[in-house]
Design a protein around this motif. Sequence first.
Motif, PDB file in Angstrom:
ATOM      1  N   THR A   1       0.831  -1.210   0.000  1.00  0.00           N
ATOM      2  CA  THR A   1       0.000   0.000   0.000  1.00  0.00           C
ATOM      3  C   THR A   1       0.863   1.256   0.000  1.00  0.00           C
ATOM      4  O   THR A   1       0.497   2.267  -0.606  1.00  0.00           O
ATOM      5  CB  THR A   1      -0.968   0.006   1.193  1.00  0.00           C
ATOM      6  OG1 THR A   1      -0.237  -0.177   2.414  1.00  0.00           O
ATOM      7  CG2 THR A   1      -1.999  -1.094   1.055  1.00  0.00           C
ATOM      8  N   THR A   2       2.022   1.209   0.639  1.00  0.00           N
ATOM      9  CA  THR A   2       2.932   2.359   0.605  1.00  0.00           C
ATOM     10  C   THR A   2       3.497   2.561  -0.800  1.00  0.00           C
ATOM     11  O   THR A   2       3.716   3.702  -1.234  1.00  0.00           O
ATOM     12  CB  THR A   2       4.078   2.176   1.621  1.00  0.00           C
ATOM     13  OG1 THR A   2       3.539   1.962   2.925  1.00  0.00           O
ATOM     14  CG2 THR A   2       4.969   3.410   1.674  1.00  0.00           C
ATOM     15  N   LEU A   3       3.722   1.473  -1.521  1.00  0.00           N
ATOM     16  CA  LEU A   3       4.187   1.582  -2.903  1.00  0.00           C
ATOM     17  C   LEU A   3       3.123   2.205  -3.805  1.00  0.00           C
ATOM     18  O   LEU A   3       3.452   2.717  -4.878  1.00  0.00           O
ATOM     19  CB  LEU A   3       4.555   0.199  -3.438  1.00  0.00           C
ATOM     20  CG  LEU A   3       5.835  -0.440  -2.895  1.00  0.00           C
ATOM     21  CD1 LEU A   3       5.976  -1.867  -3.432  1.00  0.00           C
ATOM     22  CD2 LEU A   3       7.059   0.382  -3.246  1.00  0.00           C
ATOM     23  N   GLY A   4       1.876   2.132  -3.393  1.00  0.00           N
ATOM     24  CA  GLY A   4       0.808   2.733  -4.187  1.00  0.00           C
ATOM     25  C   GLY A   4      -0.215   1.754  -4.711  1.00  0.00           C
ATOM     26  O   GLY A   4      -1.040   2.110  -5.558  1.00  0.00           O
ATOM     27  N   LEU A   5      -0.191   0.497  -4.208  1.00  0.00           N
ATOM     28  CA  LEU A   5      -1.232  -0.451  -4.568  1.00  0.00           C
ATOM     29  C   LEU A   5      -2.451  -0.223  -3.685  1.00  0.00           C
ATOM     30  O   LEU A   5      -2.359   0.387  -2.614  1.00  0.00           O
ATOM     31  CB  LEU A   5      -0.734  -1.895  -4.422  1.00  0.00           C
ATOM     32  CG  LEU A   5       0.138  -2.439  -5.560  1.00  0.00           C
ATOM     33  CD1 LEU A   5       1.537  -1.846  -5.535  1.00  0.00           C
ATOM     34  CD2 LEU A   5       0.234  -3.966  -5.500  1.00  0.00           C
ATOM     35  N   ILE A   6      -3.587  -0.716  -4.117  1.00  0.00           N
ATOM     36  CA  ILE A   6      -4.837  -0.580  -3.382  1.00  0.00           C
ATOM     37  C   ILE A   6      -5.230  -1.945  -2.829  1.00  0.00           C
ATOM     38  O   ILE A   6      -5.289  -2.927  -3.576  1.00  0.00           O
ATOM     39  CB  ILE A   6      -5.961  -0.051  -4.289  1.00  0.00           C
ATOM     40  CG1 ILE A   6      -5.609   1.338  -4.825  1.00  0.00           C
ATOM     41  CG2 ILE A   6      -7.286  -0.026  -3.542  1.00  0.00           C
ATOM     42  CD1 ILE A   6      -5.501   2.414  -3.776  1.00  0.00           C
ATOM     43  N   GLU A   7      -5.489  -2.006  -1.521  1.00  0.00           N
ATOM     44  CA  GLU A   7      -5.970  -3.257  -0.937  1.00  0.00           C
ATOM     45  C   GLU A   7      -7.436  -3.433  -1.280  1.00  0.00           C
ATOM     46  O   GLU A   7      -8.256  -2.536  -1.059  1.00  0.00           O
ATOM     47  CB  GLU A   7      -5.773  -3.272   0.574  1.00  0.00           C
ATOM     48  CG  GLU A   7      -6.137  -4.612   1.198  1.00  0.00           C
ATOM     49  CD  GLU A   7      -5.696  -4.747   2.642  1.00  0.00           C
ATOM     50  OE1 GLU A   7      -5.805  -5.865   3.183  1.00  0.00           O
ATOM     51  OE2 GLU A   7      -5.237  -3.743   3.223  1.00  0.00           O
ATOM     52  N   LEU A   8      -7.762  -4.595  -1.824  1.00  0.00           N
ATOM     53  CA  LEU A   8      -9.126  -4.884  -2.252  1.00  0.00           C
ATOM     54  C   LEU A   8      -9.900  -5.561  -1.131  1.00  0.00           C
ATOM     55  O   LEU A   8      -9.304  -6.104  -0.190  1.00  0.00           O
ATOM     56  CB  LEU A   8      -9.084  -5.782  -3.492  1.00  0.00           C
ATOM     57  CG  LEU A   8      -8.325  -5.191  -4.688  1.00  0.00           C
ATOM     58  CD1 LEU A   8      -8.201  -6.214  -5.803  1.00  0.00           C
ATOM     59  CD2 LEU A   8      -9.006  -3.922  -5.192  1.00  0.00           C
TER      60      LEU A   8
END
Length: 230
Positions: A21-28
């Motif tokens: 999430t810090t890298l910029g992914l979104i938790e689904l």
Amino acid sequence: MLRVRPIHHTPHVEEWARLLTTLGLIELPASGGHGEFAAAGGKIRLLDSGMPWTELGFEIRDLDKFADWTRSDGTPVTITGDGSSRAGRITGPDGLSFLAEPVTPGDPSAGTEPGLIVLALWNTPDVSGASATLRNIGARPDTTSDAGTWEQFRAKNGGLVAAHAGSEPGAALSFEYAGAAQKLLDILHSRGIDATLVDEAHGRTVLVPDPDGTLLRISERLHGHTGHAE
């Protein structure tokens, strides 16, 4: 549809979730007892495990049509499970096995870090055989090394996957970044990630320490390779 969605097994699921999430992914939204994260292209599934390892994985829409098309192109598909757990298992010429799982179509990438794409690596002593398998499941040629030791493909619905020369069959998790590596490095530093930038033969790579004690690679878009048209 075809989307790249490798599965990373780790004893550090919570730490990996924070890193992604810090890298910029979104938790689904949670589903099936595992965590899934969407990037601008491709997804990653995290599973709790006693030791870290990665397996290839893909998402598809219609399992029966996928199996028919893949078999007609020359790659066997074994249907496993039943009901909502049905999936197609594919085994490459080197013995590496992975699943293609049916999902409801949709684009989960809204709000993710632009340009950050999941790149799943298929390390193999048989690059040509692995590449043929990826083509047969519907992956599209993207870039190829002149030496034939790397052949990269993109999935229509997100993500990249590459067949990479290696002594033993296996999979690894990495990313590709469509922008300048220095820009990404600055972004990650601003978020508190102790990343470093290295110059390699094909371009520049950002190295990020991961919770398993290794380095997660984020490669700048490949240079010095042959591109393939749509």
